[in-house]
Design a protein around this motif. Structure first.
Motif, PDB file in Angstrom:
ATOM      1  N   CYS A  32      42.957  35.683 -61.520  1.00  0.00           N
ATOM      2  CA  CYS A  32      44.278  35.956 -61.814  1.00  0.00           C
ATOM      3  C   CYS A  32      44.817  35.001 -62.993  1.00  0.00           C
ATOM      4  O   CYS A  32      45.911  35.157 -63.151  1.00  0.00           O
ATOM      5  CB  CYS A  32      45.278  36.253 -60.829  1.00  0.00           C
ATOM      6  SG  CYS A  32      44.930  37.607 -59.852  1.00  0.00           S
ATOM      7  N   THR A 128      46.933  40.872 -62.205  1.00  0.00           N
ATOM      8  CA  THR A 128      47.750  40.236 -63.471  1.00  0.00           C
ATOM      9  C   THR A 128      47.955  38.814 -63.133  1.00  0.00           C
ATOM     10  O   THR A 128      47.410  38.186 -62.194  1.00  0.00           O
ATOM     11  CB  THR A 128      49.387  40.822 -63.223  1.00  0.00           C
ATOM     12  OG1 THR A 128      50.151  40.059 -62.273  1.00  0.00           O
ATOM     13  CG2 THR A 128      49.393  42.384 -63.342  1.00  0.00           C
ATOM     14  N   HIS A 129      48.446  38.144 -64.292  1.00  0.00           N
ATOM     15  CA  HIS A 129      48.774  36.749 -64.028  1.00  0.00           C
ATOM     16  C   HIS A 129      50.114  36.527 -63.440  1.00  0.00           C
ATOM     17  O   HIS A 129      50.117  35.909 -62.330  1.00  0.00           O
ATOM     18  CB  HIS A 129      48.495  36.052 -65.517  1.00  0.00           C
ATOM     19  CG  HIS A 129      48.674  34.535 -65.292  1.00  0.00           C
ATOM     20  ND1 HIS A 129      47.919  33.881 -64.078  1.00  0.00           N
ATOM     21  CD2 HIS A 129      49.674  33.529 -65.787  1.00  0.00           C
ATOM     22  CE1 HIS A 129      48.302  32.415 -64.405  1.00  0.00           C
ATOM     23  NE2 HIS A 129      49.403  32.517 -65.133  1.00  0.00           N
ATOM     24  N   PRO A 131      53.854  37.224 -61.692  1.00  0.00           N
ATOM     25  CA  PRO A 131      54.135  38.328 -60.814  1.00  0.00           C
ATOM     26  C   PRO A 131      55.141  39.237 -61.193  1.00  0.00           C
ATOM     27  O   PRO A 131      55.350  39.504 -62.542  1.00  0.00           O
ATOM     28  CB  PRO A 131      55.055  37.313 -59.689  1.00  0.00           C
ATOM     29  CG  PRO A 131      55.465  36.335 -60.533  1.00  0.00           C
ATOM     30  CD  PRO A 131      54.392  36.066 -61.745  1.00  0.00           C
ATOM     31  N   GLY A 145      59.009  37.432 -63.464  1.00  0.00           N
ATOM     32  CA  GLY A 145      57.926  38.540 -63.412  1.00  0.00           C
ATOM     33  C   GLY A 145      58.386  39.375 -64.406  1.00  0.00           C
ATOM     34  O   GLY A 145      59.410  39.649 -64.768  1.00  0.00           O
ATOM     35  N   HIS A 163      48.304  38.769 -57.935  1.00  0.00           N
ATOM     36  CA  HIS A 163      48.761  38.020 -59.232  1.00  0.00           C
ATOM     37  C   HIS A 163      48.425  36.302 -58.976  1.00  0.00           C
ATOM     38  O   HIS A 163      48.162  35.877 -57.904  1.00  0.00           O
ATOM     39  CB  HIS A 163      50.252  38.263 -59.391  1.00  0.00           C
ATOM     40  CG  HIS A 163      51.376  37.643 -58.406  1.00  0.00           C
ATOM     41  ND1 HIS A 163      51.560  36.473 -58.198  1.00  0.00           N
ATOM     42  CD2 HIS A 163      51.708  38.246 -57.153  1.00  0.00           C
ATOM     43  CE1 HIS A 163      52.358  36.109 -57.099  1.00  0.00           C
ATOM     44  NE2 HIS A 163      52.470  37.344 -56.698  1.00  0.00           N
ATOM     45  N   ASN A 187      49.525  36.684 -53.699  1.00  0.00           N
ATOM     46  CA  ASN A 187      49.397  35.580 -54.479  1.00  0.00           C
ATOM     47  C   ASN A 187      48.121  34.824 -54.625  1.00  0.00           C
ATOM     48  O   ASN A 187      47.713  34.347 -53.267  1.00  0.00           O
ATOM     49  CB  ASN A 187      50.471  34.781 -54.121  1.00  0.00           C
ATOM     50  CG  ASN A 187      50.681  33.516 -55.240  1.00  0.00           C
ATOM     51  OD1 ASN A 187      49.836  33.184 -55.870  1.00  0.00           O
ATOM     52  ND2 ASN A 187      51.777  32.616 -55.251  1.00  0.00           N
TER      53      ASN A 187
END
Length: 205
Positions: A32, A128-129, A131, A145, A163, A187
């Motif tokens: 991520c 995704t990177h 959040p 985010g 993420h 996470n």
């Protein structure tokens, strides 16, 4: 399907104290973002599992040192053994940067994906990177985010949202696991292994 999710900090367990057996049984590795490209290349060398990645906001070095043997899934849907994986890297724009976006720019990226989303009939994992907005994000702009990710989960109801970006070492009480409607939120900071097919994903947290 056993998935290793990684982000933000290279795992000493995997890199400094590596043993090939630690990757046994892993079917897919998903980054991520914000990891040394040589770390991803290292992992790809010791596994037959695909190593997928999206860019983090600090990954401009990937332009010079791409992670060998790995697959970038930014702005596309990658399918592995029938599992549809949508990638949207980068963070909220807080200064000039190649992998930083305003909310409007992120919505535009998603809009361009609609033909692929229609063709694939949605997706199973959102990678995704950053959040999603107010879902384990920070209140400062760099770690805020995207609202667009909430809309994606509401419309397509993927099973997982992976993420990074908000380090669990920051001192804030960032969660490893959360849930948004039907979507399990993870996470991926440093490393986390989970089973895509688990009946009750929260049990392994």
């Amino acid at each position: 399907m056993k998935i290793l999710a990684i982000a933000d900090e290279e795992s000493k367990y995997l890199w400094d104290f590596f043993e090939k057996s630690k990757l046994e049984g892993i079917d897919l590795i998903i980054s991520c973002g914000d990891l040394d490209p040589r770390y991803l290349s290292f992992l790809a060398t010791f596994t037959s599992a695909p190593v997928l990645y999206v860019h983090g906001n600090h990954d401009d070095k990937y332009e010079r040192i791409p992670p060998d043997g790995c697959i970038c899934i930014d702005d596309t849907i990658y399918v592995h053994e029938g599992v549809r994986i949508l990638g949207l890297g980068g963070s909220m724009r807080y200064k000039p940067g190649i992998y930083q976006f305003t909310e409007r720019e992120m919505r535009r990226r998603i809009f361009k994906l609609f033909p692929k989303l229609l063709w694939r009939r949605g997706f199973d994992i959102l990678v995704t990177h950053a959040p999603a907005y107010q879902l384990n994000d920070g209140r400062d702009l760099p770690h805020q985010g995207f609202k667009a990710f909430l809309k994606l989960m509401e419309k397509y109801r993927p099973k997982y949202f992976l993420h990074g970006h908000v380090h669990m070492s920051y001192g804030r009480k960032h969660k490893r696991y959360d849930k948004y409607q039907d979507t399990h939120v993870i996470n991926a900071y440093e490393r986390f292994v989970f089973d895509f097919d688990a009946e009750h994903p929260g049990d392994w947290v």
